[in-house]
Scaffold this active site. Structure first.
Site, short mmCIF file in Angstrom:
data_model
loop_
_atom_site.label_atom_id
_atom_site.label_comp_id
_atom_site.label_asym_id
_atom_site.label_seq_id
_atom_site.Cartn_x
_atom_site.Cartn_y
_atom_site.Cartn_z
CE LYS A 169 -60.14 116.81 7.75
NZ LYS A 169 -61.57 117.22 7.78
CB THR A 212 -66.52 111.49 -0.27
OG1 THR A 212 -66.42 112.48 -1.32
CG2 THR A 212 -65.93 110.18 -0.76
N GLY A 214 -69.79 115.00 3.22
CA GLY A 214 -69.90 115.01 4.67
C GLY A 214 -68.84 114.23 5.42
CB THR A 215 -65.66 112.53 4.47
OG1 THR A 215 -65.17 113.64 3.71
CG2 THR A 215 -66.21 111.48 3.54
N GLY A 216 -65.79 115.10 6.35
CA GLY A 216 -65.15 115.91 7.39
C GLY A 216 -66.05 116.10 8.59
CB CYS A 217 -69.68 116.86 8.88
SG CYS A 217 -69.78 118.31 7.83
#
Length: 272
Positions: A169, A212, A214-217
């Site tokens: 990412k 933003t 929790g974007t990775g989760c």
């Protein structure tokens, strides 16, 4: 099934995973690795489950409703990582998506050095795909990543080292919303036209939204949900990024810090 920690304010962790999986029209199950007391301003407490209780949760889910995909989020101790790796082998779990949460965007380590080593030696090699951010990729590839060319090199190195696909990412540190997927030569079906030696870029638009959390989760759970529906990894990543873009674009604004996204933005607009 998602294996991760609980976020009491609902923006990340198990809560974000379950919302994401549900809003991608897949049934969600869970095994909780830790309870946290947190909100948009930060974490004020963590209570980790025992390895024995994590094992009981995984056993209970897998022996009754076998998961079509598994998302693994932050696991802070070596003992819990070993339980998860052992369970993947024991039950021959498939479509394993690992968000290797090790390093915060600020560069701060989030798990112990011992846990990082066990993650690398016992768990990452079992993944279908891992989804590191730039700081995590630098740890896994043992190199500095400061350009898109570096991202490609790091993704290839990580894929070769662990034998899995890698979605690296870009994030705000390099290119805002553009991610690089490298499948690895062993992961590409013979009939595929995927240019695996070059990899594939997935481009996204920059959304001016400070919330933003929790974007990775959310991205990794959406990938797992799409794999569970039978999509290829490339299709799963494309659909997951579209879902994440929608959740950010909804511009939900809750809390006094970095707030959560609107996970249910697409109710009534489910993808097939």
């Amino acid at each position: 099934m998602t294996i991760a920690g609980s976020d009491s304010c609902g923006g990340a962790g198990i809560q974000a995973d379950i919302k994401t999986i549900t809003c991608n029209k897949v049934y969600a199950m869970s095994a909780v690795t830790a309870l946290t007391a947190q909100n948009t301003l930060g974490v004020t407490g963590i209570m980790e489950v025992t390895p024995q209780f994590l094992q009981k949760q995984i056993d209970a889910v897998v022996t009754d409703i076998f998961p079509d995909a598994v998302k693994i989020g932050m696991v802070s101790s070596a003992e819990l990582i070993r339980v998860i790796a052992s369970s993947i082998r024991q039950y021959s779990l498939k479509n394993i998506v690992i968000d290797p949460v090790m390093v915060a965007t600020s560069g701060a380590r989030l798990i112990s050095d011992e846990a990082v080593e066990v993650l690398k030696s016992e768990l990452l090699g079992l993944a279908t795909v891992i989804t590191p951010n730039i700081p995590e990729a630098e740890v896994l590839a043992q190199m500095s990543v400061s350009s898109e060319e570096d991202m490609e090199t790091a993704a290839r190195k990580i894929s070769k080292k662990f034998g899995c696909s890698v979605l690296l990412k870009g994030g705000h540190s390099i290119n805002d919303a553009n991610d690089f997927l490298f499948l690895g030569s062993d992961s590409v079906p013979a009939e595929s036209d995927f240019a695996h030696e070059k990899g594939e870029w997935f481009y996204g638009k920059r959304i001016d939204n400070p919330n933003t959390h929790g974007t990775g989760c959310t991205l990794s759970s959406a990938i797992a949900a799409n794999l569970a529906k039978g999509h290829s990894l490339c299709e799963a990543v494309k659909n997951a990024k579209a879902y994440l873009t929608g959740a950010l674009s909804a511009m939900l604004d809750l809390g006094k810090g970095s707030g959560p996204m609107e996970h249910n933005w697409n109710i009534g607009q489910f993808q097939a």
